[in-house]
Design a protein around this motif. Structure first.
Motif, PDB file in Angstrom:
ATOM      1  N   GLY A   1       0.714  -1.129  -0.127  1.00 52.67           N
ATOM      2  CA  GLY A   1      -0.037   0.166   0.087  1.00 52.67           C
ATOM      3  C   GLY A   1       0.776   1.549  -0.068  1.00 52.67           C
ATOM      4  N   ALA A   2       1.903   1.309   1.004  1.00 51.07           N
ATOM      5  CA  ALA A   2       2.773   2.619   1.063  1.00 51.07           C
ATOM      6  C   ALA A   2       3.460   2.840  -0.327  1.00 51.07           C
ATOM      7  CB  ALA A   2       3.554   2.172   1.795  1.00 51.07           C
ATOM      8  N   PHE A   3       3.973   1.653  -1.020  1.00 49.31           N
ATOM      9  CA  PHE A   3       4.582   1.927  -2.245  1.00 49.31           C
ATOM     10  C   PHE A   3       3.553   2.170  -3.142  1.00 49.31           C
ATOM     11  CE2 PHE A   3       5.285   0.155  -6.577  1.00 49.31           C
ATOM     12  CZ  PHE A   3       6.287   0.643  -6.827  1.00 49.31           C
ATOM     13  N   CYS A   4       2.349   1.861  -3.443  1.00 48.52           N
ATOM     14  CA  CYS A   4       1.561   2.450  -4.420  1.00 48.52           C
ATOM     15  C   CYS A   4       1.275   3.796  -4.201  1.00 48.52           C
ATOM     16  CB  CYS A   4       0.214   1.634  -4.445  1.00 48.52           C
ATOM     17  SG  CYS A   4       0.168  -0.086  -5.109  1.00 48.52           S
ATOM     18  N   ARG A   5       1.075   4.287  -2.934  1.00 49.98           N
ATOM     19  CA  ARG A   5       0.850   5.826  -2.639  1.00 49.98           C
ATOM     20  C   ARG A   5       2.163   6.433  -3.045  1.00 49.98           C
ATOM     21  NH1 ARG A   5      -1.629   3.344   1.926  1.00 49.98           N
ATOM     22  NH2 ARG A   5       0.254   3.592   2.948  1.00 49.98           N
ATOM     23  N   ASP A   6       3.184   6.031  -2.814  1.00 53.94           N
ATOM     24  CA  ASP A   6       4.582   6.876  -2.894  1.00 53.94           C
ATOM     25  C   ASP A   6       4.838   7.080  -4.416  1.00 53.94           C
ATOM     26  OD1 ASP A   6       5.011   6.996  -0.189  1.00 53.94           O
ATOM     27  OD2 ASP A   6       6.659   5.458  -0.164  1.00 53.94           O
ATOM     28  N   ILE A   7       4.761   5.952  -5.283  1.00 54.94           N
ATOM     29  CA  ILE A   7       4.981   6.055  -6.694  1.00 54.94           C
ATOM     30  C   ILE A   7       4.177   7.124  -7.491  1.00 54.94           C
ATOM     31  CG2 ILE A   7       3.510   4.172  -7.272  1.00 54.94           C
ATOM     32  CD1 ILE A   7       6.109   3.401  -9.176  1.00 54.94           C
ATOM     33  N   ALA A   8       2.816   7.209  -7.009  1.00 54.18           N
ATOM     34  CA  ALA A   8       1.974   7.941  -7.485  1.00 54.18           C
ATOM     35  C   ALA A   8       2.387   9.405  -7.394  1.00 54.18           C
ATOM     36  CB  ALA A   8       0.554   7.577  -7.186  1.00 54.18           C
ATOM     37  N   VAL A   9       2.584   9.749  -5.730  1.00 55.81           N
ATOM     38  CA  VAL A   9       3.103  11.051  -5.567  1.00 55.81           C
ATOM     39  C   VAL A   9       4.171  11.335  -5.999  1.00 55.81           C
ATOM     40  CG1 VAL A   9       3.466  12.543  -3.482  1.00 55.81           C
ATOM     41  CG2 VAL A   9       1.762  11.068  -3.421  1.00 55.81           C
TER      42      VAL A   9
END
Length: 302
Positions: A265-273
């Protein structure tokens, strides 16, 4: 419960496709998760009345599905294989299905179902000109034309682009919230997590796990994930990802990035930002290890 299976098995000669499965499926959206060959399609065909159990009892709304044509008044099936006449237009195909159900106004029912799937602008085209995703959607329109209480979909998202997939997920979520019983199969965890309230995990014909997806996901918190990422600037994106808490490794190749993360979950949020902040266009973000085999290995090892 709408659908009940008690000790259900189905075999073909010496091959056991479904082995002693007991489950209850009620209103809402239920995801049937499993790799190819897990028995999902066989199970769905038994629910839809196309196959009898070799052993056990299977009922739909209290009655046996096998040799019970009356269930088709309340059940809609979307098989994985193409079950369309490609020489027909989408409108002709859905209208023909409405006539088979002996609806009072087949044309109106077909128009409504096609509109529900956002296919009105291509309904006049022959199905042979449709993409895989469009053929999937016209099959769903045909399955919905008689407004069934139960909808059974075998790998419904195959071939759909991201926009089509989101539209279909929203539709199935809405149908489930209306009190209908929606059963769909998939081998991709992301689809099941996004849509299902209840998960039934099938492995080698057996029911391997059952319950809320969050409970199953909690068993996998220490599991690493690997993503394939392609973007407009892979090198810049790799530099921004290195050192992020959720990222444990980044490998740059000619075909894109291989990224290992300890927190899905954290990776998916990080890469988008990060992509937004650095003006990078993401072309593909695809988990490469989300097969049921890899997930189940973690579940049984827990």
């Amino acid at each position: 419960m709408t659908i009940e299976l008690k000790g259900v098995s189905r075999w073909y000669g010496n091959v056991v496709a479904v082995n002693d499965v007991t489950m209850s499926i009620g209103p809402g959206v239920t995801g049937l998760l499993g790799p190819n060959g897990a028995g999902k399609s066989t199970l769905m065909h038994m629910i839809a009345g196309f196959l009898p159990p070799s052993r056990g009892e299977l009922t739909v709304r209290g009655g046996h599905s096998w040799r019970n044509p009356d269930i088709y008044r309340t059940v809609g099936l979307v098989p994985e294989r193409d079950s369309v006449y490609a020489f027909l237009t989408g409108e002709q195909f859905v209208t023909a299905t409405a006539r088979l159900h002996q609806l009072s106004d087949p044309a109106a029912a077909a128009t409504a179902a096609i509109a529900r799937l956002d296919m009105a602008d291509v309904a006049h085209r022959k199905i042979t000109t449709y993409s895989k995703g469009m053929r999937q959607r016209i099959k769903v329109a045909a399955a919905l034309v008689h407004d069934p209480e139960i909808l059974v979909l075998d790998e419904p998202f195959n071939g759909m682009d991201p926009r089509q997939r989101l539209h279909m997920m929203d539709l199935l979520d809405k149908l489930g919230s209306e009190g209908r019983t929606i059963v769909f199969s998939s081998h991709i965890l992301e689809e099941v997590e996004r849509l299902s309230g209840t998960i039934q995990v099938m492995v080698a014909g057996r029911l391997a796990a059952s319950g809320d997806f969050r409970a199953i996901r909690r068993l996998m918190t220490s599991r690493p994930h690997v993503f394939t990422v392609r973007s407009s600037d892979d090198r810049l994106l790799a530099g921004t990802l290195i050192g992020r808490p959720a990222v444990t490794a980044v490998e740059l190749s000619r075909t894109g990035l291989q990224i290992r993360t300890s927190d899905y979950g954290a990776f998916c949020r990080d890469i988008a930002v990060l992509a937004r902040d650095h003006g990078i266009r993401l072309r593909e973000v695809q988990p490469t290890d989300e097969s049921l085999e890899s997930v189940f290995a973690y579940l049984v090892a827990d």
